[in-house]
Design an enzyme around this catalytic site. Structure first.
Site, PDB file in Angstrom:
ATOM      1  N   ASP A  59       0.757  -1.252   0.000  1.00  0.00           N
ATOM      2  CA  ASP A  59       0.000   0.000   0.000  1.00  0.00           C
ATOM      3  C   ASP A  59       0.791   1.307   0.000  1.00  0.00           C
ATOM      4  OD1 ASP A  59       0.823  -0.651   2.578  1.00  0.00           O
ATOM      5  OD2 ASP A  59      -1.153  -0.495   3.510  1.00  0.00           O
ATOM      6  N   GLU A  64      -8.578   3.635   6.937  1.00  0.00           N
ATOM      7  CA  GLU A  64      -8.396   4.025   5.529  1.00  0.00           C
ATOM      8  C   GLU A  64      -9.642   4.605   4.867  1.00  0.00           C
ATOM      9  OE1 GLU A  64      -7.318   1.137   6.861  1.00  0.00           O
ATOM     10  OE2 GLU A  64      -5.174   1.591   6.909  1.00  0.00           O
TER      11      GLU A  64
HETATM   12  C1  DMJ Z   1      -1.509   2.256   9.895  1.00  0.00           C
HETATM   13  O1  DMJ Z   1      -0.534   1.933  10.807  1.00  0.00           O
HETATM   14  C2  DMJ Z   1      -0.937   2.926   8.687  1.00  0.00           C
HETATM   15  O2  DMJ Z   1      -1.949   3.612   8.046  1.00  0.00           O
HETATM   16  C3  DMJ Z   1      -0.287   1.968   7.740  1.00  0.00           C
HETATM   17  O3  DMJ Z   1       0.186   2.575   6.569  1.00  0.00           O
HETATM   18  C4  DMJ Z   1      -1.245   0.895   7.357  1.00  0.00           C
HETATM   19  N1  DMJ Z   1      -1.920   0.318   8.448  1.00  0.00           N
HETATM   20  C5  DMJ Z   1      -2.310   1.035   9.610  1.00  0.00           C
HETATM   21  C6  DMJ Z   1      -3.761   1.314   9.779  1.00  0.00           C
HETATM   22  O4  DMJ Z   1      -4.629   0.447   9.223  1.00  0.00           O
END
Ligand code: DMJ
Length: 708
Positions: free
Chosen positions: A389, A580
């Site tokens: 991501d 998100e």
């Molecule tokens: C967070 O720690 C950050 O946004 C990361 O990039 C992805 N996962 C988590 C939240 O879901």
């Protein structure tokens, strides 16, 4: 109604002192001085053997060789006056005196006018919230027709978010203060390293500041000052520690400097004893993390030992690092480089992107594992969910962070986004919902119609990339606006709808961790659906009336084919309070101005309150007074299953509930220019940092290899 700043709040519209005036910039540097050495480590720490290796060679050698400190514009950075036991004792004394004086002032002034007093248990606000939660049911709220701005008090809704934050924080403060994990049901906590990493406190700190929760910021600062030590002999995850701890400290420094009237604390004012607290801690931590980058390729190891600063390969995945983890640390280290004038921070993290790009992966789409020794990708799995991501997120955000001065990052982002459109976007069978799928066996293997909740950062990030953070109406007037950007906005809108659908589809109104979608076989790809898009025609001038993607409403809910398109597997039904989707709603609202996104967010927020709340009932109250027992919310927690009511709860509150999820709800219901998207970039943990112009050594130090 727009957000009105409290009388004591910051003057966000007033012209501020130029940003750079607040920072300490290098006016001259002692080249070759190994100038990262020693920052943030007191001499006593060094002498007691707590110095670190990796960058360690520098930390250790600083005190041995007495290398001169680099000089900065306004003052020597961490000059000796700020270190050493005598200084520390003086600081504690100042701190205590300052705290007593401020506390008295606070009491006499009626808590500064904006922060409600704490009860210690959160039960007062928890009781109010519980009573409020009783008054609504999931699904019974406003229908989209009639959803407009009229008659809705967004300030009031924003206050509800602040209440939920206070309840969450106060429960943590009461039952698990200083612990890195919080278990609100069993009312306990757990450390990740001896004494704690500040996982929750540091991650939540800038939300506390934004919400103007002054006394709680004081509590957090005091803990950071007295208890937070990063010299523990423990391995920590390089990426998570960077985005949450380093990002949290940097953002706290930024907000308290740029917006001194938000949660005003005298102790961090210029010239005050606590002025450098966040930066000292950030620099100490960053120097320890830098050891993770000492691999043969420069790609960081998955973990790092904080005491020795030695990078440690992942124990799984053949020692490979996650691509997203290795490539999403740049905003933090670059901002720290800007603050300190230390180019090494910048160069170290920028090198990673060069190593990645040198491999010339087709259409800018990368496998999710990378070997830190060879710098080569491992496997063929391509996705924008876990492990993939934030690589994409940090491309466009690096471009924005340096005020659009470094076109290489925009080029990388554009290439990847085109690759996403070509290889990963498909449509569902019944409702033609837009899906951003995965390619587990490489670009020419089968498409998997699976979306992690994590992918839902994309709608907002695509919109951010299209306008650069400007409101859409304004961006569209630019002579540079093309049909391609219009398409990106429409793609963002469609993906936003899909993410919202994953919430609507469950009994709790909360999305599962992973959603599968029913698609045609073979899948219909974007090129099939829209053959004359800019993917095949190239960029052309936008004609707003001639758009390729038609926006489809998800409502009415009844008999809607979209529900047949959603498939939630039993093992994916949990919800970790992830941010998100609300993150994207925030960007979509800020950029388009469409209130629909706020309404969707409001529905989601109510579902979180209703189903993730940990309720306590006071039976003694009823026995004693012969009335109904009173209940209150004492915290919020993750869920094991979003498809049962009552929801099955897990006993864990993630730090990003405070750092991200509630922050984005709060910002979604705030006025559109509160912490403007045009001035800031939010890191992947929702910690805002300023945009700035790159200067001197602090700029892109590489060029792309010619493509085949
Ligand atoms: C967070 O720690 C950050 O946004 C990361 O990039 C992805 N996962 C988590 C939240 O879901």
């Amino acid at each position: 109604m727009s957000y009105q700043l409290p009388p004591t709040g910051p003057s966000l519209s007033a012209s501020q002192r130029p940003l750079e005036d607040n920072y300490w910039r290098a006016s001259s540097r002692n080249s070759g001085s190994g100038s990262l050495g020693g920052y943030g480590l007191s001499q006593s720490q060094s002498q007691s053997g707590n110095s670190v290796g990796g960058i360690s060679h520098k930390l250790n050698s600083f005190f041995e060789t007495e290398k001169p400190l680099p000089m900065y514009k306004d003052k020597p950075y961490f000059a000796p006056r700020r270190t050493g036991p005598a200084r520390q004792r003086q600081r504690i004394l100042y701190g205590v005196v300052g705290f007593v004086v401020l506390s008295l002032l606070w009491l006499f002034a009626g808590s500064g006018g904006s922060e409600k007093s704490k009860t210690g248990s959160g039960s007062m606000k928890g009781g109010d919230l519980w009573n409020w939660a009783q008054s609504f049911e999931h699904g019974e709220a406003e229908k989209p027709t009639g959803w407009g701005s009229s008659g809705i008090d967004w300030d009031e809704r924003r206050e509800k978010v602040r209440d939920a934050f206070m309840v969450s924080w106060d429960g943590y403060e009461k039952y698990a203060w200083g612990f890195d994990e919080y278990h609100p049901i069993s009312k306990g906590g757990r450390h990740m390293i001896d004494g704690g990493m500040g996982w929750i406190i540091v991650d939540a700190l800038d939300t506390l500041i934004m919400m103007n929760l002054t006394s709680r910021v004081q509590d957090a600062r005091r803990w950071i000052h007295t208890s937070l030590q990063y010299n523990q002999d423990h391995d920590v995850n390089t990426f998570e520690t960077t985005i949450r701890m380093l990002g949290g400290l940097l953002s706290a420094h930024y907000l308290s400097t740029k917006y001194p009237d938000l949660a005003p604390i005298r102790d961090d004012d210029e010239g005050s004893p606590g002025e450098d607290l966040y930066i000292e801690k950030a620099t100490d931590l960053a120097d320890r993390l830098l050891g993770a980058f000492e691999s043969s390729s420069g790609v960081p190891y998955a973990s790092v030992n904080l005491n020795t600063s030695r990078g440690i390969p992942s124990h799984a995945d053949g020692g490979a690092s996650s691509t997203a983890e290795a490539t999403s640390v740049q905003l933090e280290f670059k901002y720290l480089a800007k603050l300190t004038g230390e180019a090494e921070y910048w160069k170290t993290v920028e090198k990673v992107i060069q190593v990645v790009d040198d491999q010339q992966m087709e259409d800018g789409l990368l496998p999710i594992f990378i070997n830190p020794e060879s710098g080569q990708f491992r496997g063929e799995n391509i996705r924008l969910g876990s492990r993939g991501d934030s690589y994409y997120e940090y491309l466009i955000k690096q471009y924005l962070q340096t005020s659009e001065q470094e076109p290489v990052y925009k080029e990388l982002w554009d290439e990847s986004l085109m690759g996403i459109r070509k290889h990963l976007i498909t449509y569902t069978k019944h409702a033609q919902m837009t899906v951003l799928g995965e390619r587990p066996n490489g670009l020419y293997g089968a498409l998997s119609p699976k979306m992690d909740h994590l992918v839902c950062f994309m709608p907002g990030t695509i919109a951010l990339g299209a306008t650069g953070g400007k409101p859409l109406a304004e961006a569209q007037k630019s002579p540079d606006w093309t049909r391609r950007q219009d398409e990106e906005i429409l793609l963002a809108k469609e993906l936003m709808k899909t993410c919202w659908a994953t919430y609507l589809a469950t009994k709790t109104g909360l999305a599962p961790e992973i959603t599968y979608f029913r698609i045609d076989e073979p899948p219909r790809m974007m090129t099939d659906m829209f053959p004359s898009s800019t993917m095949t025609e190239g960029n052309s001038k936008s004609k707003h009336e001639d758009l390729l993607l038609v926006s489809r409403p998800l409502y009415p809910l009844e008999d809607n084919p979209w529900q047949q398109d959603i498939d939630i597997h039993p093992q994916d039904r949990h919800n970790l309070q992830r941010p998100e989707t609300v993150e994207s709603l925030f960007y979509m609202y800020r950029i388009t101005g469409d209130e629909t996104y706020r309404h969707w967010g409001w529905e989601m927020f109510k579902s979180f309150i209703k189903h993730t709340a940990v309720i306590e009932t006071d039976e003694s109250d009823s026995n004693a007074k012969g009335k109904k027992p009173s209940s209150h919310i004492m915290g919020f927690t993750s869920l094991s299953n979003v498809n049962t009511v009552p929801a099955i709860q897990r006993d864990n509150m993630e730090s990003f509930w405070l750092a991200e999820t509630l922050k984005y709800f709060y910002l979604l219901f705030s006025d559109r220019d509160f912490l403007s998207l045009e001035e800031n970039v939010f890191n992947t943990e929702a910690h805002p940092m300023p945009r700035f112009k790159p200067t001197g050594d602090l700029k892109t130090g590489w060029t792309r290899k010619p493509r085949n």
